[in-house]
Design a protein around this motif. Sequence first.
Motif, PDB file in Angstrom:
ATOM      1  N   GLY A  64      25.821 -49.501  72.359  1.00  0.00           N
ATOM      2  CA  GLY A  64      24.971 -50.638  72.702  1.00  0.00           C
ATOM      3  C   GLY A  64      23.595 -50.515  72.078  1.00  0.00           C
ATOM      4  O   GLY A  64      23.020 -51.502  71.601  1.00  0.00           O
ATOM      5  N   PHE A  65      23.047 -49.286  72.059  1.00  0.00           N
ATOM      6  CA  PHE A  65      21.743 -49.063  71.452  1.00  0.00           C
ATOM      7  C   PHE A  65      21.785 -49.376  69.956  1.00  0.00           C
ATOM      8  O   PHE A  65      20.837 -49.948  69.399  1.00  0.00           O
ATOM      9  N   THR A  66      22.900 -49.019  69.312  1.00  0.00           N
ATOM     10  CA  THR A  66      23.058 -49.337  67.891  1.00  0.00           C
ATOM     11  C   THR A  66      23.081 -50.849  67.676  1.00  0.00           C
ATOM     12  O   THR A  66      22.457 -51.369  66.737  1.00  0.00           O
ATOM     13  N   GLY A  67      23.795 -51.556  68.557  1.00  0.00           N
ATOM     14  CA  GLY A  67      23.803 -53.013  68.475  1.00  0.00           C
ATOM     15  C   GLY A  67      22.415 -53.595  68.675  1.00  0.00           C
ATOM     16  O   GLY A  67      22.019 -54.551  68.001  1.00  0.00           O
ATOM     17  N   SER A  68      21.651 -53.005  69.590  1.00  0.00           N
ATOM     18  CA  SER A  68      20.272 -53.448  69.807  1.00  0.00           C
ATOM     19  C   SER A  68      19.442 -53.285  68.542  1.00  0.00           C
ATOM     20  O   SER A  68      18.661 -54.173  68.176  1.00  0.00           O
ATOM     21  N   LEU A  69      19.607 -52.160  67.866  1.00  0.00           N
ATOM     22  CA  LEU A  69      18.853 -51.914  66.634  1.00  0.00           C
ATOM     23  C   LEU A  69      19.192 -52.941  65.561  1.00  0.00           C
ATOM     24  O   LEU A  69      18.296 -53.492  64.908  1.00  0.00           O
ATOM     25  N   LEU A  70      20.476 -53.209  65.374  1.00  0.00           N
ATOM     26  CA  LEU A  70      20.889 -54.161  64.338  1.00  0.00           C
ATOM     27  C   LEU A  70      20.341 -55.557  64.620  1.00  0.00           C
ATOM     28  O   LEU A  70      19.765 -56.201  63.741  1.00  0.00           O
ATOM     29  N   PHE A  71      20.492 -56.022  65.848  1.00  0.00           N
ATOM     30  CA  PHE A  71      20.033 -57.359  66.200  1.00  0.00           C
ATOM     31  C   PHE A  71      18.508 -57.423  66.252  1.00  0.00           C
ATOM     32  O   PHE A  71      17.896 -58.385  65.780  1.00  0.00           O
ATOM     33  N   GLY A  72      17.897 -56.392  66.831  1.00  0.00           N
ATOM     34  CA  GLY A  72      16.437 -56.394  66.979  1.00  0.00           C
ATOM     35  C   GLY A  72      15.714 -56.354  65.641  1.00  0.00           C
ATOM     36  O   GLY A  72      14.755 -57.099  65.417  1.00  0.00           O
TER      37      GLY A  72
END
Length: 284
Positions: A192-200
């Motif tokens: 989830g943190f990786t997804g946050s980085l990509l989207f953010g």
Amino acid sequence: MTDSVTPAAPAKKDHGRAGRNLPAAIGVGAGLCLLIVASLFWVKDLFVGVVAVALLVGLWELKRAFASAGIRIPVLPVAVGGTAMLLSAYYADMEAAAFAMALTVIATLVWRLAEGAEGFVRDVSAGVFCLAYLPLMGVFVLLMLVEDDGQWRVVAFIVATIASDIGGYAAGVLFGKHPMAPTISPKKSWEGFTGSLLFGVGAGIATIVCALEGDWWVGIVLGVAGVVMATLGDLSESLIKRDLGIKDMGDLLPGHGGLMDRLDSLIAVAPVAWVILHYLVDVA
């Protein structure tokens, strides 16, 4: 003679891995976004009111949550003084906001005197914590707004934070297997943190370049900083709830919980976003 049968309690609706009512959550989120955009680009002063009301609702939720643990927040001085801080930041300057905060701390001490010594340090400490946790963080949102292109600065900050939340939620639901902090927030995962980085980061670059005409690398800085601070803000609020023994701060927003459950990321990102935008992006 007939047997008495006690009706079974209605089962709680299972929302699957999503863990929430997605249609309600999406509808409420869209409504909040519409309110924010309308106030931002119609009359800036309306957005000041939106921020003040949101933080007052957050304070009310914290009051109820803390009361469940026997902690009595001196709400009136914190609410009045916190609002004065926000108005001072927007209509005057940061020095005026700092002065308002100092007076509010004193007022909180004086207000609590009438209830005696028992729990004095506990309640006053909780009041000062709420003052710093909500109005002080809100001050930085209004410092962004006061700039000539302040609407777009606020948009960049909010979009980067929301994108981080959406990316983390989606990646966590679809791929989450490795817990980030199982003792604090079991559902938060490294995937989830990786997804946050990509989207953010993607949202940061898009808003900085398209809305503020800044350098693309500033968008990366904003995105990464926003993701880190949003995650820490979310984990911190989870720890507060765990300490108080509650699941959500409230039930005001269907599909989301309390308003504080949505503000936790934004208030943590706000001061860092202000610093990045103030020093790395020229005023249009």
